[in-house]
Design a protein around this motif. Structure first.
Motif, PDB file in Angstrom:
ATOM      1  N   GLU A  77      -0.312 -15.838 -11.058  1.00  0.00           N
ATOM      2  CA  GLU A  77      -1.556 -15.221 -10.573  1.00  0.00           C
ATOM      3  C   GLU A  77      -1.285 -14.329  -9.371  1.00  0.00           C
ATOM      4  O   GLU A  77      -1.860 -13.247  -9.229  1.00  0.00           O
ATOM      5  N   ASN A  78      -0.377 -14.771  -8.512  1.00  0.00           N
ATOM      6  CA  ASN A  78      -0.053 -13.976  -7.331  1.00  0.00           C
ATOM      7  C   ASN A  78       0.578 -12.650  -7.731  1.00  0.00           C
ATOM      8  O   ASN A  78       0.253 -11.599  -7.163  1.00  0.00           O
ATOM      9  N   ALA A  79       1.491 -12.693  -8.695  1.00  0.00           N
ATOM     10  CA  ALA A  79       2.147 -11.464  -9.143  1.00  0.00           C
ATOM     11  C   ALA A  79       1.147 -10.479  -9.716  1.00  0.00           C
ATOM     12  O   ALA A  79       1.223  -9.267  -9.476  1.00  0.00           O
ATOM     13  N   THR A  80       0.174 -10.992 -10.478  1.00  0.00           N
ATOM     14  CA  THR A  80      -0.842 -10.114 -11.075  1.00  0.00           C
ATOM     15  C   THR A  80      -1.671  -9.424  -9.996  1.00  0.00           C
ATOM     16  O   THR A  80      -1.905  -8.210 -10.038  1.00  0.00           O
ATOM     17  N   ARG A  81      -2.109 -10.198  -9.017  1.00  0.00           N
ATOM     18  CA  ARG A  81      -2.956  -9.620  -7.977  1.00  0.00           C
ATOM     19  C   ARG A  81      -2.170  -8.703  -7.051  1.00  0.00           C
ATOM     20  O   ARG A  81      -2.691  -7.682  -6.587  1.00  0.00           O
ATOM     21  N   MET A  82      -0.894  -9.031  -6.769  1.00  0.00           N
ATOM     22  CA  MET A  82      -0.095  -8.166  -5.922  1.00  0.00           C
ATOM     23  C   MET A  82       0.227  -6.856  -6.632  1.00  0.00           C
ATOM     24  O   MET A  82       0.250  -5.786  -6.002  1.00  0.00           O
ATOM     25  N   THR A  83       0.455  -6.911  -7.924  1.00  0.00           N
ATOM     26  CA  THR A  83       0.685  -5.678  -8.692  1.00  0.00           C
ATOM     27  C   THR A  83      -0.526  -4.761  -8.609  1.00  0.00           C
ATOM     28  O   THR A  83      -0.397  -3.538  -8.432  1.00  0.00           O
ATOM     29  N   ALA A  84      -1.726  -5.350  -8.707  1.00  0.00           N
ATOM     30  CA  ALA A  84      -2.949  -4.561  -8.590  1.00  0.00           C
ATOM     31  C   ALA A  84      -3.107  -3.996  -7.179  1.00  0.00           C
ATOM     32  O   ALA A  84      -3.566  -2.859  -6.994  1.00  0.00           O
ATOM     33  N   THR A  85      -2.698  -4.765  -6.174  1.00  0.00           N
ATOM     34  CA  THR A  85      -2.798  -4.313  -4.790  1.00  0.00           C
ATOM     35  C   THR A  85      -1.888  -3.115  -4.538  1.00  0.00           C
ATOM     36  O   THR A  85      -2.299  -2.114  -3.924  1.00  0.00           O
ATOM     37  N   ILE A  86      -0.647  -3.193  -5.027  1.00  0.00           N
ATOM     38  CA  ILE A  86       0.293  -2.084  -4.827  1.00  0.00           C
ATOM     39  C   ILE A  86      -0.170  -0.850  -5.592  1.00  0.00           C
ATOM     40  O   ILE A  86      -0.062   0.286  -5.097  1.00  0.00           O
ATOM     41  N   ALA A  87      -0.718  -1.048  -6.787  1.00  0.00           N
ATOM     42  CA  ALA A  87      -1.241   0.089  -7.554  1.00  0.00           C
ATOM     43  C   ALA A  87      -2.391   0.759  -6.805  1.00  0.00           C
ATOM     44  O   ALA A  87      -2.508   1.995  -6.802  1.00  0.00           O
ATOM     45  N   ALA A  88      -3.238  -0.043  -6.152  1.00  0.00           N
ATOM     46  CA  ALA A  88      -4.348   0.526  -5.382  1.00  0.00           C
ATOM     47  C   ALA A  88      -3.830   1.333  -4.196  1.00  0.00           C
ATOM     48  O   ALA A  88      -4.393   2.387  -3.861  1.00  0.00           O
ATOM     49  N   LEU A  89      -2.765   0.873  -3.572  1.00  0.00           N
ATOM     50  CA  LEU A  89      -2.175   1.619  -2.464  1.00  0.00           C
ATOM     51  C   LEU A  89      -1.632   2.965  -2.935  1.00  0.00           C
ATOM     52  O   LEU A  89      -1.805   3.982  -2.267  1.00  0.00           O
ATOM     53  N   ARG A  90      -0.994   2.982  -4.083  1.00  0.00           N
ATOM     54  CA  ARG A  90      -0.479   4.243  -4.617  1.00  0.00           C
ATOM     55  C   ARG A  90      -1.614   5.205  -4.937  1.00  0.00           C
ATOM     56  O   ARG A  90      -1.512   6.406  -4.674  1.00  0.00           O
ATOM     57  N   ARG A  91      -2.702   4.679  -5.512  1.00  0.00           N
ATOM     58  CA  ARG A  91      -3.853   5.550  -5.813  1.00  0.00           C
ATOM     59  C   ARG A  91      -4.474   6.092  -4.528  1.00  0.00           C
ATOM     60  O   ARG A  91      -5.038   7.188  -4.522  1.00  0.00           O
ATOM     61  N   ALA A  92      -4.366   5.317  -3.446  1.00  0.00           N
ATOM     62  CA  ALA A  92      -4.914   5.760  -2.165  1.00  0.00           C
ATOM     63  C   ALA A  92      -4.019   6.779  -1.476  1.00  0.00           C
ATOM     64  O   ALA A  92      -4.369   7.297  -0.411  1.00  0.00           O
ATOM     65  N   GLY A  93      -2.847   7.067  -2.075  1.00  0.00           N
ATOM     66  CA  GLY A  93      -1.975   8.100  -1.537  1.00  0.00           C
ATOM     67  C   GLY A  93      -0.825   7.601  -0.680  1.00  0.00           C
ATOM     68  O   GLY A  93      -0.130   8.412  -0.062  1.00  0.00           O
ATOM     69  N   VAL A  94      -0.592   6.287  -0.635  1.00  0.00           N
ATOM     70  CA  VAL A  94       0.525   5.748   0.149  1.00  0.00           C
ATOM     71  C   VAL A  94       1.810   5.934  -0.656  1.00  0.00           C
ATOM     72  O   VAL A  94       1.895   5.553  -1.820  1.00  0.00           O
ATOM     73  N   ALA A  95       2.822   6.531  -0.033  1.00  0.00           N
ATOM     74  CA  ALA A  95       4.088   6.804  -0.724  1.00  0.00           C
ATOM     75  C   ALA A  95       4.840   5.508  -0.992  1.00  0.00           C
ATOM     76  O   ALA A  95       4.695   4.511  -0.277  1.00  0.00           O
ATOM     77  N   GLU A  96       5.653   5.541  -2.055  1.00  0.00           N
ATOM     78  CA  GLU A  96       6.431   4.371  -2.448  1.00  0.00           C
ATOM     79  C   GLU A  96       7.335   3.889  -1.305  1.00  0.00           C
ATOM     80  O   GLU A  96       7.485   2.683  -1.077  1.00  0.00           O
ATOM     81  N   ARG A  97       7.936   4.821  -0.572  1.00  0.00           N
ATOM     82  CA  ARG A  97       8.864   4.442   0.505  1.00  0.00           C
ATOM     83  C   ARG A  97       8.153   3.775   1.681  1.00  0.00           C
ATOM     84  O   ARG A  97       8.797   3.144   2.523  1.00  0.00           O
TER      85      ARG A  97
END
Length: 247
Positions: A77-97
């Motif tokens: 469950e943690n992996a699923t929610r963290m994956t969604a969190t990182i995807a939201a950060l990318r959509r918000a314009g935060v660079a991978e690095r």
């Protein structure tokens, strides 16, 4: 009479020169450095120079904490929610690095009672990331994106300067000017004058900024406008110790 070989005759002479040179070399190695002597009154001043700058870097610490009856379920469950969190950060314009894993933890959870052994109730998994970005005005939007994606641990933003060297040098100049002003004041009060500076040492640098804002799920509200975030100013300071000679 047998004559000595030229090399054999030269060796004692070379040894003699070497032995004669050793005391001079040793003396040169242990010679003390010259020490400044004071002909007048010594005055030690400690002064701090400060400058204010608008921060240009924001850092947010975000994480997901999940609980489940088994370790594998808590991690899944943690992996699923963290994956969604990182995807939201990318959509918000935060660079991978600028997204970096900070801590991953799995621990058992127990229920405790009086005079009874602890009872295992499940497992807790947590995953935390550090988010760093330069567009500070977008901090509120990124905070809202984290909450909406399921992050339930948020600490930040913390503001800082990317390259503080120039500001610190300005603070050093201010510290020295303040030290000289105070030395002149003490000298006048004592009926004396400042003759010279004998020594200067830097005692440290400090950065003063407000504590990071804490965001909790219970208090967060997803509204039309982004969460307001004010970066304010950051104060940088340098402390110096200056020794003067008064006469």
């Amino acid at each position: 009479m047998q004559s000595l070989h030229p090399l054999r005759r030269a060796l004692p002479l070379a040894a003699l020169f070497t032995a004669a040179a050793m005391p001079a070399i040793a003396a040169a190695q242990v010679a003390p450095l010259p020490v400044a002597t004071l002909g007048g009154t010594r005055l030690d001043i400690v002064a701090t120079g400060e400058v204010a700058r608008a921060p240009d870097i924001a850092t947010i610490f975000a994480g997901v904490v999940t609980q489940a009856p088994t370790a594998s379920a808590a991690l899944a469950e943690n992996a699923t929610r963290m994956t969604a969190t990182i995807a939201a950060l990318r959509r918000a314009g935060v660079a991978e690095r600028d997204i970096q894993s900070a801590a991953i933890n799995l621990s058992p959870q127990y229920r405790y009672g009086e005079n009874v052994p602890p009872v295992l109730t499940g497992y807790q998994a947590s995953n935390q990331v550090t988010i760093r970005f330069r567009e500070i005005k977008r901090a509120g939007t990124i905070l809202d994106a984290l909450v909406q994606a399921g992050a339930n641990q948020i600490n930040g933003p913390a503001f800082s300067l990317d390259k503080p060297a120039a500001a610190l040098d300005e603070a050093r100049t201010a510290a020295m000017a303040l030290a000289r002003t105070r030395a002149d004041l003490y000298a006048r009060a004592a009926g004396m004058t400042v003759r010279r500076i004998v020594a200067i040492s830097e005692e440290g640098e400090q950065t003063n900024q407000p504590r990071p804002m804490m965001v909790s799920m219970a208090l967060s509200r997803m509204e039309k406008d982004a969460t307001p975030v004010q970066a304010g100013e950051q104060t940088l300071g340098v402390t110096v110790r200056v020794t003067f000679e008064l006469q």
